[in-house]
Motif scaffolding. Sequence first.
Motif, PDB file in Angstrom:
ATOM      1  N   GLY A  37       0.781  -1.228   0.000  1.00  0.00           N
ATOM      2  CA  GLY A  37       0.000   0.000   0.000  1.00  0.00           C
ATOM      3  C   GLY A  37       0.814   1.280   0.000  1.00  0.00           C
ATOM      4  O   GLY A  37       0.264   2.359  -0.192  1.00  0.00           O
ATOM      5  N   ASN A  38       2.117   1.172   0.216  1.00  0.00           N
ATOM      6  CA  ASN A  38       2.957   2.365   0.232  1.00  0.00           C
ATOM      7  C   ASN A  38       2.843   3.080  -1.106  1.00  0.00           C
ATOM      8  O   ASN A  38       2.929   2.455  -2.158  1.00  0.00           O
ATOM      9  N   THR A  39       2.666   4.390  -1.059  1.00  0.00           N
ATOM     10  CA  THR A  39       2.438   5.163  -2.280  1.00  0.00           C
ATOM     11  C   THR A  39       3.721   5.545  -3.014  1.00  0.00           C
ATOM     12  O   THR A  39       3.652   6.035  -4.133  1.00  0.00           O
ATOM     13  N   GLY A  40       4.880   5.332  -2.408  1.00  0.00           N
ATOM     14  CA  GLY A  40       6.147   5.453  -3.112  1.00  0.00           C
ATOM     15  C   GLY A  40       6.799   6.810  -3.150  1.00  0.00           C
ATOM     16  O   GLY A  40       7.934   6.941  -3.597  1.00  0.00           O
ATOM     17  N   GLY A  41       6.114   7.849  -2.704  1.00  0.00           N
ATOM     18  CA  GLY A  41       6.692   9.184  -2.733  1.00  0.00           C
ATOM     19  C   GLY A  41       7.611   9.433  -1.543  1.00  0.00           C
ATOM     20  O   GLY A  41       7.568   8.724  -0.540  1.00  0.00           O
ATOM     21  N   SER A  42       8.431  10.457  -1.671  1.00  0.00           N
ATOM     22  CA  SER A  42       9.350  10.818  -0.585  1.00  0.00           C
ATOM     23  C   SER A  42       8.631  11.428   0.616  1.00  0.00           C
ATOM     24  O   SER A  42       9.243  11.641   1.651  1.00  0.00           O
ATOM     25  N   ASN A  43       7.339  11.692   0.459  1.00  0.00           N
ATOM     26  CA  ASN A  43       6.558  12.241   1.564  1.00  0.00           C
ATOM     27  C   ASN A  43       6.123  11.177   2.566  1.00  0.00           C
ATOM     28  O   ASN A  43       5.506  11.501   3.579  1.00  0.00           O
ATOM     29  N   VAL A  44       6.415   9.910   2.279  1.00  0.00           N
ATOM     30  CA  VAL A  44       6.106   8.828   3.219  1.00  0.00           C
ATOM     31  C   VAL A  44       7.361   7.976   3.435  1.00  0.00           C
ATOM     32  O   VAL A  44       8.172   7.825   2.522  1.00  0.00           O
ATOM     33  N   PRO A  45       7.526   7.420   4.631  1.00  0.00           N
ATOM     34  CA  PRO A  45       8.674   6.546   4.873  1.00  0.00           C
ATOM     35  C   PRO A  45       8.650   5.349   3.911  1.00  0.00           C
ATOM     36  O   PRO A  45       7.590   4.774   3.657  1.00  0.00           O
ATOM     37  N   PRO A  46       9.812   4.965   3.379  1.00  0.00           N
ATOM     38  CA  PRO A  46       9.860   3.905   2.367  1.00  0.00           C
ATOM     39  C   PRO A  46       9.351   2.542   2.828  1.00  0.00           C
ATOM     40  O   PRO A  46       8.917   1.749   2.003  1.00  0.00           O
TER      41      PRO A  46
END
Length: 121
Positions: A94-103
């Motif tokens: 589900g991680n959206t992949g952007g740098s705005n979220v932890p990898p």
Amino acid sequence: MKFNIAIPTALKAHYYKEIESYRIALKEQNWSTAWQHLERSHIIGQSYPFEHSYSHWLMLIFGFKQKDFKEVAGQLIRLLVGGWKSFIDHVPVGNTGGSNVPPLKKMEIPADLKFILNQHN
């Protein structure tokens, strides 16, 4: 251990639909919609090395176009590790992949994408 090499054909169609929607929004300079489609492509493709890496590549290019160097730096790191983590099926679902979220943060999958992923996995 499960090894992921190729995305299932039916799922690949959904992945490329998101990529095409990204390109249309980008052409229309609708930046937020373009980014949302990149995030959705990432969610769909993150378990498959090529698609996962390609989503990060497009995010990197998008970061350059937006002059968002935090995004560029984050995508460079993700490009180095994302593909092999997909290959061994060790991704934060589900991680959206952007740098705005932890990898490594698992995230809630949007209902429509959850339905698509459940049909094809």
